[in-house]
Design a protein around this motif. Structure first.
Motif, mmCIF file in Angstrom:
data_model
loop_
_atom_site.group_PDB
_atom_site.id
_atom_site.type_symbol
_atom_site.label_atom_id
_atom_site.label_comp_id
_atom_site.label_asym_id
_atom_site.label_seq_id
_atom_site.Cartn_x
_atom_site.Cartn_y
_atom_site.Cartn_z
ATOM 1 N N SER A 1 -4.026 3.085 -6.943
ATOM 2 C CA SER A 1 -4.336 3.458 -5.583
ATOM 3 C C SER A 1 -5.353 4.572 -5.641
ATOM 4 O O SER A 1 -5.737 5.016 -6.700
ATOM 5 C CB SER A 1 -3.089 3.923 -4.851
ATOM 6 N N ASN B 1 1.173 3.932 -3.033
ATOM 7 C CA ASN B 1 0.862 5.336 -2.830
ATOM 8 C C ASN B 1 2.024 6.221 -3.237
ATOM 9 O O ASN B 1 1.841 7.247 -3.888
ATOM 10 C CB ASN B 1 0.524 5.596 -1.358
ATOM 11 N N HIS C 1 0.822 -1.207 0.000
ATOM 12 C CA HIS C 1 0.000 0.000 0.000
ATOM 13 C C HIS C 1 0.858 1.260 0.000
ATOM 14 O O HIS C 1 0.624 2.181 -0.772
ATOM 15 C CB HIS C 1 -0.899 0.031 1.239
ATOM 16 N N GLY D 1 -7.050 1.515 2.306
ATOM 17 C CA GLY D 1 -5.604 1.350 2.245
ATOM 18 C C GLY D 1 -4.935 1.914 3.460
ATOM 19 O O GLY D 1 -4.558 1.172 4.346
#
Lengths: 648, 164
Positions: free
Chosen positions: A460, A369, A365, A465
């Motif tokens: 994303s 990002n 994650h 998340g």
């Protein structure tokens, strides 16, 4: 069998093959050579063999993936080329023997591409790597779902074989084109080229080739051992001095059931306690027993060593997890059209197996990002005077009983205004936004439903998340800190206790009961002076420490036990902190700190207020581990209630 | 008359091997509570230990005395007297903890004392008289006849998991 499993590191991985041959010899099942020749060669495949095949395949694929990614950086590296070749070769052998034709075909294609590369007739380029990586992905997914007794069809293999064929054509054309980077050749040129290539390959690969060449007319079972034997031809052995050298640096390992390991840990915990019971036995206290003391000292020493060793057995380096991130960044950078380099350091850092299993998702994650939102597009970077290629740094190291994992990017950084605006919309802001410290603003992104991305992309920005990241790390009893500088990037620091099984704990006494507080939660302990204590009209006790007013939780009241001291000034007050919130716990005395083995709360109890688990202390006594997070939160609500009452 | 075997409780440790499963049928471990003899199916019993240091756990019903350290495992212990609503009796050197395992959940049962292992064939078991459903009766499986005596047979599942 387990010993043979090291096949990962041997050039000719024939543990399954040998196994199979044996079975076949033992169990000819009356199949005559004629029959065998007319039928498809069908070995007796036991479920165990399939499992071994799957396990080995997973290791092989991982090895190949790593090597391919390295090759992308340094396409000329002989060692990695050999490694990839070996992996596909081994896998082909295994798949072939178990009768998984699709896998055999596909890995054969892949192998022959690397055969060309090995022979210098072709070069590794980005496309080779991409295609081979997807081949590995497809085979990995397929292998994972293999079940004994089922045929193994590999959906989509035709497309991959086409792709691989195209790659083969390049390599065929390459000698004339010399160093020029290959261009997309239309798939039409195929037939003649491929055939020629095949012949060529036949020639080059010598006897080993016939192992596969017999694919259409299937070999009678009896010849199989020989065929395999021949595979260990000089050509392969030629590579072995190198391999041997490499092998010596590779750790030898055996597979052990985690449950066995855990029960070993339990036993070791018992041993440590039993040892303490012997060494401090009341029967020998105060006696002058020099020889016994010496032996006991020796026993203590060995016990500690066994304990350390047992603990270390659950520890695994982060390298495997980090490796997956390399692949992730590579795929991401192609997808988002940004140039991103992943810099890894400290991948040899060892952490508990549980952490390895759970840290992967949060890292994915964070890296997604960073790649998607953090790193700017090349033009934007150039305009800002930054190098075109963005860097994401993944770093791990040990620090004071914790493992520190840092995900850092040199992108645009977090945008305070955007975050505040979004938080306002979501109704997350209670205080005046201007008063918030940067840290507090950054922490807002961990709130559920938070996503500041302008465009929701496939990678994303779905707003799930970050809160998951936080809760997953919280499960590991870890925490995440964010630092961010506009235009310079963002740093996520994840701190997780080194092991899930053992913590450093402070044992405190309240009356006869002993409670354990994790050391990392303890800020300080003190005996308060009368002037530090304030009692609200609602009966809430507060202690002022260096200007900070903290609520007091009396453990004896919470757990309804009889304390030795009732007066705050007589006992000890421990300041604990969780999530930047603090409170004081009032106890009778500190009973010393020690390493404790955490035992989960028995399912029979369900959840117990303020208790996160049990610990067995040195004397065999069971102590409860205080759940500081829930205690701090309950203190906070006490404080809110009492001030609310006060206001009314 | 039922076959009786005298068994040293210490030997029971070896009783719970898997291959013993068949021979465990119809066998009950009996123990005393308030001078009355109770029985529990031997297949649930993993071992019998002496009284240990019990660590109290907050917010538990009174019959859950707390937890003990059973060779590195932390298991809950229940005072069966209190579970039946009998009066608390001070633990002495005859007080035992019978460790039973129901639904993968080990729990220790504190009883006045352990007596013996008995064979009570299903034919010798009478249903519990439905006269009075008092606190203790809810956990009974039936009444086992062993010679002239009657043993109160406990339903281990209900004992552990039946909450009102």
């Amino acid at each position: 069998m387990t010993g043979d499993n090291n096949g990962k590191h041997t050039p000719d991985n024939d543990s399954i093959a040998e196994n199979l041959t044996l079975i076949n010899e033992d169990n000819p099942a009356g199949v005559t050579e004629n029959e065998a020749a007319s039928q498809e060669y069908r070995p007796v495949v036991t479920p165990e063999m399939v499992n071994i095949f799957i396990n080995e395949a997973m290791e092989l694929f991982e090895e190949a993936e790593t090597a391919l990614l390295e090759l992308e950086k340094s396409p000329e590296d002989r060692e990695y080329i050999e490694q990839v070749f070996r992996v596909f070769h081994s896998f082909k052998g295994n798949a072939g023997f178990l009768g998984y034709r699709d896998y055999e075909k596909l890995s054969h294609k892949a192998e022959s591409i690397f055969e060309d590369i090995r022979k210098g007739r072709s070069l590794v380029n980005e496309e080779t790597v991409s295609v081979l990586l997807s081949v590995i992905d497809v085979m990995r997914d397929g292998t994972r779902n293999l079940k004994p007794g089922e045929t193994a069809d590999l959906p989509g293999k035709d497309i991959l074989i086409d792709l691989l064929d195209n790659l083969e054509i390049f390599s065929q054309l390459l000698p004339e084109m010399t160093e020029q980077p290959p261009v997309d050749t239309p798939a039409g040129v195929t037939v003649t080229c491929t055939v020629k290539e095949e012949e060529d390959f036949f020639y080059q690969n010598g006897q080993c080739r016939d192992n596969h060449g017999e694919e259409t007319p299937c070999p009678p079972p009896l010849e199989k051992p020989e065929g395999k034997e021949r595979c260990k031809d000089p050509e392969h052995d030629a590579g072995s001095p190198e391999n041997n050298k490499k092998q010596s640096t590779i750790q030898r390992a055996i597979r052990v059931d985690v449950e066995k390991l855990d029960s070993l840990l339990d036993l070791v915990g018992e041993l440590v306690i039993a040892e303490a019971m012997v060494s401090h036995n009341p029967d020998i206290q105060g006696l002058q027993l020099d020889r016994l003391d010496k032996s006991l000292l020796q026993l203590t020493k060995i016990t500690r060593e066994i304990q350390d060793m047992a603990m270390s057995m659950r520890m695994i380096p982060l390298a495997g997890t980090f490796q997956k991130m390399t692949r992730l960044v590579r795929d991401l950078s192609l997808k988002v059209n940004k140039r991103i380099k992943l810099v890894i350091s400290g991948e040899e850092t060892e952490v508990d197996k549980t952490i390895i299993e759970q840290i992967s998702d949060p890292l994915v994650h964070l890296i997604r990002n960073a790649a998607d939102h953090g790193i700017e597009a090349p033009e934007e970077r150039m305009a800002a005077g930054k190098p075109e290629t963005g860097h994401i740094t993944l770093e791990a190291r040990h620090s004071a009983g914790e493992v520190l994992i840092i995900v850092k990017d040199d992108g645009r950084g977090l945008n305070r205004q955007k975050i505040l605006k979004k938080a306002g919309k979501l109704g997350l802001l209670q205080d005046e936004a201007k008063d918030l410290k940067d840290e507090e603003v950054w922490n807002l992104i961990f709130e559920p439903g938070f996503s500041t991305a302008d465009n929701v992309s496939s990678i994303s920005g779905r707003g799930v998340g970050m809160d998951v990241v936080k809760s997953q790390i919280g499960k590991l009893r870890g925490r995440v800190d964010i630092r961010s500088t506009p235009g310079q990037g963002t740093i996520f620091s994840i701190r997780i206790p080194l092991t899930m099984a053992i913590i450093e704990g402070m044992v405190v006494r309240v009356g006869k009961a002993g409670y354990t507080i994790p050391i990392i939660s303890i800020k300080e302990s003190l005996q308060p002076r009368p002037e530090q204590i304030t009692v609200t009209p609602g009966g809430l006790e507060l202690i002022t420490i260096r200007g900070e007013i903290l609520p007091v939780i009396r453990l004896h009241e919470l757990y309804k036990i009889k304390p030795t001291y009732k007066n705050l000034t007589e006992g000890i007050v421990i300041v604990v902190e969780s999530d930047a919130k603090k409170c004081c716990l009032f106890v009778d005395e500190l009973a010393g700190h020690q390493q404790i083995v955490i035992k989960a709360l028995s399912g029979y109890f369900g959840k117990v207020r303020g208790i996160s688990g049990f610990a067995i202390l040195g004397e065999g006594e069971v102590s409860m581990i205080l759940d500081i997070t829930s205690l701090v939160n309950s203190a906070e609500s006490l404080l809110e209630n009492s001030t609310a009452k006060h206001a009314v | 008359m039922a076959v009786r075997e005298r068994l040293n409780p210490d030997l029971l440790d070896d009783e719970d091997d898997d291959d013993m499963e068949d021979s465990q049928e119809g066998k009950y471990l009996t123990f005393l509570l308030n001078n009355e003899e109770y029985g529990i199916e031997i297949r649930y019993v993993t071992e019998i230990i002496g009284l240990q240091n019990i660590t109290e756990v907050p917010d538990m019903p009174s019959f859950i005395k707390g937890v003990i350290n059973l060779r590195g495992k932390v298991i809950p212990v229940m005072d069966v007297r209190l579970r039946f609503g009998m009066e608390y009796r001070v633990y002495d050197d005859r007080t035992c903890i019978i460790v039973i395992n129901v639904r993968e959940q080990p729990v220790g049962l504190i009883v006045d004392r352990v007596s013996e292992v008995l064979d009570i064939p299903p034919g010798q078991i009478e249903p519990t008289p439905e006269i009075r459903k008092d606190r203790g009766n809810r956990f009974l499986q039936g009444m086992g006849k062993a010679g002239e005596e009657v043993k109160l047979l406990l339903d281990a599942e209900k004992l552990l998991f039946h909450w009102e």
